[in-house]
Design a protein around this motif. Structure first.
Motif, PDB file in Angstrom:
ATOM      1  N   LEU A  45      33.139 -22.875  44.537  1.00 36.43           N
ATOM      2  CA  LEU A  45      32.382 -21.671  45.056  1.00 36.43           C
ATOM      3  C   LEU A  45      31.615 -21.080  43.903  1.00 36.43           C
ATOM      4  N   GLU A  46      32.277 -21.237  42.740  1.00 37.09           N
ATOM      5  CA  GLU A  46      31.781 -20.610  41.460  1.00 37.09           C
ATOM      6  C   GLU A  46      30.302 -21.444  41.038  1.00 37.09           C
ATOM      7  N   ALA A  47      30.567 -22.532  41.277  1.00 39.38           N
ATOM      8  CA  ALA A  47      29.421 -23.598  40.601  1.00 39.38           C
ATOM      9  C   ALA A  47      28.455 -23.416  41.613  1.00 39.38           C
ATOM     10  N   LEU A  48      28.466 -23.209  43.061  1.00 37.16           N
ATOM     11  CA  LEU A  48      27.437 -22.865  43.887  1.00 37.16           C
ATOM     12  C   LEU A  48      26.598 -21.542  43.524  1.00 37.16           C
ATOM     13  N   TYR A  49      27.422 -20.848  43.248  1.00 36.11           N
ATOM     14  CA  TYR A  49      26.906 -19.436  42.865  1.00 36.11           C
ATOM     15  C   TYR A  49      26.043 -19.479  41.506  1.00 36.11           C
ATOM     16  N   GLU A  50      26.777 -20.425  40.499  1.00 39.25           N
ATOM     17  CA  GLU A  50      26.054 -20.445  39.405  1.00 39.25           C
ATOM     18  C   GLU A  50      24.479 -21.117  39.618  1.00 39.25           C
ATOM     19  N   LYS A 144      31.045 -28.115  48.104  1.00 40.17           N
ATOM     20  CA  LYS A 144      30.056 -29.054  47.686  1.00 40.17           C
ATOM     21  C   LYS A 144      29.383 -29.658  49.102  1.00 40.17           C
ATOM     22  N   LYS A 145      29.974 -29.777  50.175  1.00 39.67           N
ATOM     23  CA  LYS A 145      29.359 -30.214  51.207  1.00 39.67           C
ATOM     24  C   LYS A 145      28.439 -29.195  51.930  1.00 39.67           C
ATOM     25  N   ILE A 146      28.577 -28.054  51.676  1.00 39.13           N
ATOM     26  CA  ILE A 146      27.650 -26.960  51.997  1.00 39.13           C
ATOM     27  C   ILE A 146      26.265 -26.860  51.211  1.00 39.13           C
ATOM     28  N   ASP A 147      26.339 -27.513  49.946  1.00 41.58           N
ATOM     29  CA  ASP A 147      25.416 -27.625  48.892  1.00 41.58           C
ATOM     30  C   ASP A 147      23.973 -27.750  49.633  1.00 41.58           C
ATOM     31  N   GLN A 148      23.630 -28.528  50.184  1.00 40.85           N
ATOM     32  CA  GLN A 148      22.526 -29.207  51.011  1.00 40.85           C
ATOM     33  C   GLN A 148      21.938 -27.922  51.879  1.00 40.85           C
ATOM     34  N   GLU A 149      22.892 -27.642  52.564  1.00 39.51           N
ATOM     35  CA  GLU A 149      22.416 -26.416  53.602  1.00 39.51           C
ATOM     36  C   GLU A 149      21.890 -25.158  52.874  1.00 39.51           C
ATOM     37  N   ILE A 150      22.777 -25.022  51.776  1.00 37.58           N
ATOM     38  CA  ILE A 150      22.232 -23.869  51.126  1.00 37.58           C
ATOM     39  C   ILE A 150      21.072 -23.938  50.326  1.00 37.58           C
ATOM     40  N   ASP A 151      20.798 -24.960  49.759  1.00 44.66           N
ATOM     41  CA  ASP A 151      19.463 -25.360  49.154  1.00 44.66           C
ATOM     42  C   ASP A 151      18.282 -24.995  50.355  1.00 44.66           C
ATOM     43  N   LYS A 152      18.589 -25.759  51.260  1.00 48.86           N
ATOM     44  CA  LYS A 152      17.403 -25.783  52.320  1.00 48.86           C
ATOM     45  C   LYS A 152      17.379 -24.229  52.906  1.00 48.86           C
ATOM     46  N   LEU A 153      18.249 -23.354  53.025  1.00 48.29           N
ATOM     47  CA  LEU A 153      18.007 -22.045  53.449  1.00 48.29           C
ATOM     48  C   LEU A 153      17.517 -21.281  52.308  1.00 48.29           C
ATOM     49  N   LEU A 154      17.664 -21.601  50.865  1.00 49.09           N
ATOM     50  CA  LEU A 154      17.094 -20.760  50.020  1.00 49.09           C
ATOM     51  C   LEU A 154      15.486 -21.313  49.865  1.00 49.09           C
TER      52      LEU A 154
END
Length: 157
Positions: A45-50, A144-154
């Motif tokens: 979660l911290e890695a995603l945040y950073e 880590k499995k949510i990373d691509q969805e977050i990138d898409k939303l951003l």
């Protein structure tokens, strides 16, 4: 009808986290527990945040002891999460995730998701820039499995 922006939470330091001030951000709201077997997700979660904070992601950790995996005090939780996992994303004072004392924002998100009670620590709710719930993820779903969805939303304006 209520929106995610109608809610406030109290951060571990006692300051108010007004979700209305996060309009236009992608939110990842997670019920956490320091001593849970899934606590290693705090690193991810911290890695995603950073990785995505500058692009508009806000991760919010909501510690809960309803599954008997949280430390005794909010200050112990804050110290533990910072020391062991380097957490810099906002963390709230402990909350109830189920039952009559459920914190209002989780009551709201559970109702929107249609999946009922939170069954364990590290249930995750992903909210888009418009304040809409995109998905509720199971506790075992790695951030880590949510990373691509977050990138898409951003990437969406």
């Amino acid at each position: 009808m209520a929106t995610i922006y109608d809610y406030q939470l109290n951060e571990l330091d006692g300051s108010v986290l007004d979700l209305d001030k996060l309009r236009g951000k992608v939110l990842l709201i997670v019920n956490t527990a320091s001593k849970c077997g899934l606590a290693g997700q705090l690193n991810d979660l911290e890695a995603l945040y950073e990785k995505y904070h500058a692009k508009g992601l806000v991760v919010i950790g909501l510690p809960s002891n309803q599954f008997k995996n949280e430390l005794a005090t909010d200050s112990q939780t804050a110290n533990y999460c910072q020391l062991h996992y380097g957490v810099t994303f906002p963390m709230t004072q402990r909350v109830a995730v189920n039952g009559p004392e459920t914190t209002p924002v989780l009551k709201y998100l559970k109702a929107l998701s249609g999946h009922g009670a939170i069954k364990w620590n590290y249930t995750k709710f992903l909210i888009n820039r418009d304040g809409e719930l995109v998905h509720r993820y199971a506790p075992i779903t790695s951030p880590k499995k949510i990373d691509q969805e977050i990138d898409k939303l951003l990437s969406e304006s």
